[in-house]
Design a protein around this motif. Structure first.
Motif, PDB file in Angstrom:
ATOM      1  N   TRP A 147     110.802  49.511 154.642  1.00 47.17           N
ATOM      2  CA  TRP A 147     110.335  50.740 154.028  1.00 47.17           C
ATOM      3  C   TRP A 147     109.417  50.451 152.838  1.00 47.17           C
ATOM      4  CZ3 TRP A 147     115.904  53.128 153.311  1.00 47.17           C
ATOM      5  CH2 TRP A 147     116.477  53.344 154.572  1.00 47.17           C
ATOM      6  N   LYS A 148     108.524  51.392 152.567  1.00 44.72           N
ATOM      7  CA  LYS A 148     107.737  51.345 151.337  1.00 44.72           C
ATOM      8  C   LYS A 148     108.560  52.002 150.242  1.00 44.72           C
ATOM      9  CE  LYS A 148     103.133  52.206 149.474  1.00 44.72           C
ATOM     10  NZ  LYS A 148     101.774  52.723 149.768  1.00 44.72           N
ATOM     11  N   LEU A 149     108.752  51.324 149.100  1.00 42.04           N
ATOM     12  CA  LEU A 149     109.736  51.747 148.113  1.00 42.04           C
ATOM     13  C   LEU A 149     109.141  51.982 146.730  1.00 42.04           C
ATOM     14  CD1 LEU A 149     112.344  48.979 149.033  1.00 42.04           C
ATOM     15  CD2 LEU A 149     112.398  51.344 149.826  1.00 42.04           C
ATOM     16  N   LYS A 150     109.657  53.017 146.068  1.00 40.62           N
ATOM     17  CA  LYS A 150     109.326  53.259 144.660  1.00 40.62           C
ATOM     18  C   LYS A 150     110.525  53.929 143.995  1.00 40.62           C
ATOM     19  CE  LYS A 150     106.027  55.236 141.416  1.00 40.62           C
ATOM     20  NZ  LYS A 150     104.645  55.733 141.204  1.00 40.62           N
ATOM     21  N   GLY A 151     110.688  53.679 142.689  1.00 42.57           N
ATOM     22  CA  GLY A 151     111.766  54.306 141.941  1.00 42.57           C
ATOM     23  C   GLY A 151     111.264  54.917 140.651  1.00 42.57           C
ATOM     24  N   ILE A 152     111.939  55.958 140.184  1.00 41.81           N
ATOM     25  CA  ILE A 152     111.615  56.560 138.892  1.00 41.81           C
ATOM     26  C   ILE A 152     112.901  56.741 138.091  1.00 41.81           C
ATOM     27  CG2 ILE A 152     109.519  57.716 139.680  1.00 41.81           C
ATOM     28  CD1 ILE A 152     111.096  60.327 139.864  1.00 41.81           C
ATOM     29  N   ASP A 153     112.773  56.629 136.765  1.00 40.23           N
ATOM     30  CA  ASP A 153     113.911  56.778 135.861  1.00 40.23           C
ATOM     31  C   ASP A 153     113.352  57.044 134.470  1.00 40.23           C
ATOM     32  OD1 ASP A 153     117.098  55.839 136.338  1.00 40.23           O
ATOM     33  OD2 ASP A 153     116.472  55.984 134.251  1.00 40.23           O
ATOM     34  N   LEU A 154     114.243  57.375 133.529  1.00 43.87           N
ATOM     35  CA  LEU A 154     113.817  57.624 132.146  1.00 43.87           C
ATOM     36  C   LEU A 154     114.174  56.476 131.210  1.00 43.87           C
ATOM     37  CD1 LEU A 154     114.748  61.401 131.677  1.00 43.87           C
ATOM     38  CD2 LEU A 154     112.482  60.418 132.085  1.00 43.87           C
ATOM     39  N   ASN A 155     115.101  55.626 131.609  1.00 38.86           N
ATOM     40  CA  ASN A 155     115.577  54.579 130.708  1.00 38.86           C
ATOM     41  C   ASN A 155     114.677  53.339 130.790  1.00 38.86           C
ATOM     42  OD1 ASN A 155     117.374  52.066 130.061  1.00 38.86           O
ATOM     43  ND2 ASN A 155     118.427  53.809 129.143  1.00 38.86           N
ATOM     44  N   GLU A 156     114.049  53.015 129.657  1.00 40.42           N
ATOM     45  CA  GLU A 156     113.078  51.916 129.645  1.00 40.42           C
ATOM     46  C   GLU A 156     113.735  50.558 129.909  1.00 40.42           C
ATOM     47  OE1 GLU A 156     110.814  52.047 126.048  1.00 40.42           O
ATOM     48  OE2 GLU A 156     109.782  53.921 126.600  1.00 40.42           O
ATOM     49  N   LYS A 157     114.933  50.357 129.391  1.00 42.69           N
ATOM     50  CA  LYS A 157     115.624  49.081 129.598  1.00 42.69           C
ATOM     51  C   LYS A 157     115.924  48.876 131.077  1.00 42.69           C
ATOM     52  CE  LYS A 157     119.703  46.412 128.188  1.00 42.69           C
ATOM     53  NZ  LYS A 157     120.922  46.397 127.342  1.00 42.69           N
ATOM     54  N   ALA A 158     116.416  49.928 131.733  1.00 39.30           N
ATOM     55  CA  ALA A 158     116.714  49.840 133.159  1.00 39.30           C
ATOM     56  C   ALA A 158     115.446  49.580 133.962  1.00 39.30           C
ATOM     57  CB  ALA A 158     117.382  51.132 133.626  1.00 39.30           C
ATOM     58  N   LEU A 159     114.368  50.256 133.601  1.00 36.73           N
ATOM     59  CA  LEU A 159     113.105  50.082 134.326  1.00 36.73           C
ATOM     60  C   LEU A 159     112.555  48.673 134.154  1.00 36.73           C
ATOM     61  CD1 LEU A 159     111.462  53.523 133.535  1.00 36.73           C
ATOM     62  CD2 LEU A 159     112.296  52.750 135.752  1.00 36.73           C
ATOM     63  N   LYS A 160     112.724  48.105 132.960  1.00 36.05           N
ATOM     64  CA  LYS A 160     112.249  46.726 132.730  1.00 36.05           C
ATOM     65  C   LYS A 160     113.015  45.759 133.631  1.00 36.05           C
ATOM     66  CE  LYS A 160     110.138  43.359 130.461  1.00 36.05           C
ATOM     67  NZ  LYS A 160     110.852  42.168 130.943  1.00 36.05           N
ATOM     68  N   LEU A 161     114.317  45.974 133.784  1.00 34.22           N
ATOM     69  CA  LEU A 161     115.122  45.123 134.660  1.00 34.22           C
ATOM     70  C   LEU A 161     114.649  45.242 136.103  1.00 34.22           C
ATOM     71  CD1 LEU A 161     118.649  45.881 133.154  1.00 34.22           C
ATOM     72  CD2 LEU A 161     117.426  43.703 133.006  1.00 34.22           C
ATOM     73  N   ALA A 162     114.298  46.463 136.506  1.00 33.37           N
ATOM     74  CA  ALA A 162     113.798  46.680 137.867  1.00 33.37           C
ATOM     75  C   ALA A 162     112.444  46.006 138.064  1.00 33.37           C
ATOM     76  CB  ALA A 162     113.701  48.173 138.153  1.00 33.37           C
ATOM     77  N   GLN A 163     111.581  46.130 137.060  1.00 32.69           N
ATOM     78  CA  GLN A 163     110.260  45.495 137.143  1.00 32.69           C
ATOM     79  C   GLN A 163     110.367  43.975 137.212  1.00 32.69           C
ATOM     80  OE1 GLN A 163     108.565  47.206 133.614  1.00 32.69           O
ATOM     81  NE2 GLN A 163     107.799  49.025 134.665  1.00 32.69           N
ATOM     82  N   ASP A 164     111.339  43.413 136.508  1.00 32.38           N
ATOM     83  CA  ASP A 164     111.550  41.963 136.541  1.00 32.38           C
ATOM     84  C   ASP A 164     111.951  41.474 137.931  1.00 32.38           C
ATOM     85  OD1 ASP A 164     110.921  41.814 133.877  1.00 32.38           O
ATOM     86  OD2 ASP A 164     112.984  41.689 133.175  1.00 32.38           O
ATOM     87  N   LYS A 165     112.465  42.389 138.753  1.00 37.05           N
ATOM     88  CA  LYS A 165     112.807  42.042 140.142  1.00 37.05           C
ATOM     89  C   LYS A 165     111.619  42.221 141.080  1.00 37.05           C
ATOM     90  CE  LYS A 165     117.496  43.932 139.513  1.00 37.05           C
ATOM     91  NZ  LYS A 165     118.433  45.001 139.978  1.00 37.05           N
ATOM     92  N   GLY A 166     110.490  42.643 140.516  1.00 35.58           N
ATOM     93  CA  GLY A 166     109.298  42.860 141.328  1.00 35.58           C
ATOM     94  C   GLY A 166     109.287  44.204 142.033  1.00 35.58           C
ATOM     95  N   LEU A 167     110.081  45.144 141.531  1.00 31.33           N
ATOM     96  CA  LEU A 167     110.154  46.467 142.150  1.00 31.33           C
ATOM     97  C   LEU A 167     109.113  47.413 141.554  1.00 31.33           C
ATOM     98  CD1 LEU A 167     114.047  46.795 142.127  1.00 31.33           C
ATOM     99  CD2 LEU A 167     112.620  46.466 144.156  1.00 31.33           C
ATOM    100  N   ASN A 168     108.658  48.339 142.356  1.00 28.77           N
ATOM    101  CA  ASN A 168     107.677  49.330 141.936  1.00 28.77           C
ATOM    102  C   ASN A 168     108.417  50.525 141.337  1.00 28.77           C
ATOM    103  OD1 ASN A 168     105.484  51.046 141.597  1.00 28.77           O
ATOM    104  ND2 ASN A 168     105.369  51.600 143.767  1.00 28.77           N
ATOM    105  N   VAL A 169     108.421  50.636 140.010  1.00 25.65           N
ATOM    106  CA  VAL A 169     109.144  51.707 139.334  1.00 25.65           C
ATOM    107  C   VAL A 169     108.273  52.302 138.232  1.00 25.65           C
ATOM    108  CG1 VAL A 169     111.437  50.759 139.807  1.00 25.65           C
ATOM    109  CG2 VAL A 169     110.232  50.074 137.726  1.00 25.65           C
ATOM    110  N   GLU A 170     108.631  53.517 137.823  1.00 30.24           N
ATOM    111  CA  GLU A 170     107.833  54.228 136.813  1.00 30.24           C
ATOM    112  C   GLU A 170     108.741  55.096 135.963  1.00 30.24           C
ATOM    113  OE1 GLU A 170     104.365  57.690 136.717  1.00 30.24           O
ATOM    114  OE2 GLU A 170     104.555  56.400 138.485  1.00 30.24           O
ATOM    115  N   LYS A 171     108.426  55.213 134.683  1.00 34.29           N
ATOM    116  CA  LYS A 171     109.163  56.093 133.788  1.00 34.29           C
ATOM    117  C   LYS A 171     108.584  57.497 133.875  1.00 34.29           C
ATOM    118  CE  LYS A 171     110.494  56.947 128.987  1.00 34.29           C
ATOM    119  NZ  LYS A 171     110.351  56.567 127.565  1.00 34.29           N
ATOM    120  N   THR A 172     109.288  58.385 134.548  1.00 32.70           N
ATOM    121  CA  THR A 172     108.843  59.765 134.680  1.00 32.70           C
ATOM    122  C   THR A 172     109.935  60.597 135.327  1.00 32.70           C
ATOM    123  OG1 THR A 172     107.061  61.197 135.494  1.00 32.70           O
ATOM    124  CG2 THR A 172     107.814  59.458 136.975  1.00 32.70           C
ATOM    125  N   LEU A 173     109.766  61.908 135.267  1.00 32.58           N
ATOM    126  CA  LEU A 173     110.591  62.839 136.025  1.00 32.58           C
ATOM    127  C   LEU A 173     109.900  63.146 137.343  1.00 32.58           C
ATOM    128  CD1 LEU A 173     111.415  65.331 133.128  1.00 32.58           C
ATOM    129  CD2 LEU A 173     113.051  63.778 134.206  1.00 32.58           C
TER     130      LEU A 173
END
Length: 331
Positions: A147-173
């Motif tokens: 699957w093509k994957l993306k995630g969104i969340d508001l917590n910057e610390k959590a998003l940084k951890l996701a980005q460190d795994k090479g995941l496509n994530v963004e801080k937004t609603l």
């Protein structure tokens, strides 16, 4: 489960809740709160049935549709700030990193992936995980799907951890996501119960669905009428008042989706909660880590450890969490 980190989280959450409580009344301070209509059927507060009070919050049930929720509730803008900046939320992020949490969640996520593959023929899935935290579900999906994957969340610390795994994530609603990509699968794991107006997020999903196409939504929420919750009732940590605002039954979850133009494809429950029930039956903390059957009778042990009880729980949708897969077709 990581009982140690969970205990730290609930201790901090309790401290933060006290900051919202009026010391004179012992209830949620009016400057932080608002009164709402039923989140499912929009019936006015006059139709609410009082259930109990906990942590300064009032828990009610709608007499029209049976939806359980807190009323009054913490204002939305305060909740958004707390989800971005609070110590309890930081502890929750740490909890999601725990190997003990990953150990049980992997099978839990794989089961949902199997459910999706069972019902959705379109193999070119473009998935948006709303409230992705550190991206563990996305990580499991990446390892087991194409699957093509993306995630969104508001917590910057959590998003940084996701980005460190090479995941496509963004801080937004979801409502503010400025993305030309059209998604055909939306997943929300333990998110909907945090949202004061769930109809709005369903509307956001409809908006994000491409014209003349069908999108699917998979959501998991606490089951207010699980065997666990019916046994523990307000003792359950799920009934905290601040973070969990709304409490679904099988009927109210189905009704929410159907009233908003979705077709329910599958509705079942996951996780039995038997370990917590065994602790509660022996007067231990149901959410602790005591692992003993010392005070249970032989007959009760046989019931708790037999396959029959698991089959009974799943057959009758009495599991800890409700899981719904629904589709929306946009013309």
């Amino acid at each position: 489960m990581d009982h140690s980190l969970r205990k730290e989280f609930f201790i901090e959450l309790e401290k933060e809740i006290k900051l919202l409580i009026n010391k004179n009344t012992g209830e949620l301070d009016s400057k932080y709160s608002r009164v709402i209509n039923c989140p499912v059927c929009s019936a006015s507060e006059d139709g609410n049935e009082f259930l109990f009070k906990k942590n300064g919050f009032t828990f009610v049930r709608c007499n029209d549709c049976g939806m359980m929720f807190t009323n009054p509730q913490v204002k939305t803008e305060i909740l958004e700030e707390l989800y971005e900046n609070s110590k309890s939320n930081e502890l929750w992020v740490e909890l999601q990193r725990s190997k003990k949490e990953h150990a049980w969640k992997k099978d839990y996520y794989l089961d949902s992936i199997d459910l999706i593959n069972k019902h959705i023929d379109d193999k070119s899935i473009r998935l948006l995980d709303v409230g992705c935290n550190n991206g563990y579900f996305l990580e499991v999906a990446r390892e087991n799907t194409k699957w093509k994957l993306k995630g969104i969340d508001l917590n910057e610390k959590a998003l940084k951890l996701a980005q460190d795994k090479g995941l496509n994530v963004e801080k937004t609603l979801l409502s503010l996501l400025n993305d030309s990509e059209q998604y055909n699968l939306f997943t929300l794991h333990g998110v909907l119960e945090h949202i004061p107006e769930p109809k709005k997020i369903l509307n956001d999903i409809k908006i994000k669905t491409a014209k003349n196409s069908t999108s699917y939504s998979l959501m998991i929420v606490p089951n207010a009428y699980s065997l666990y919750h019916m046994f523990l009732q307000e003792k359950s940590p799920s009934f905290d008042g601040r973070d969990h605002l709304i409490y679904f039954s099988e009927d109210t979850l189905r009704k929410l989706f159907e009233l908003n133009g979705f077709e329910v494809v599958s509705l079942d429950t996951v996780l039995t909660g038997i370990s917590a029930l065994k602790r509660q039956a022996q007067w231990f903390d149901p959410n602790g880590d005591v692992n003993t059957e010392k005070y249970l009778s032989k007959k009760i042990k046989n019931i708790c450890n037999g396959k029959e009880i698991e089959d009974f729980i799943y057959k009758n949708n009495l599991g800890l969490r409700l899981r719904i897969l629904a589709k929306y077709t946009k013309e």
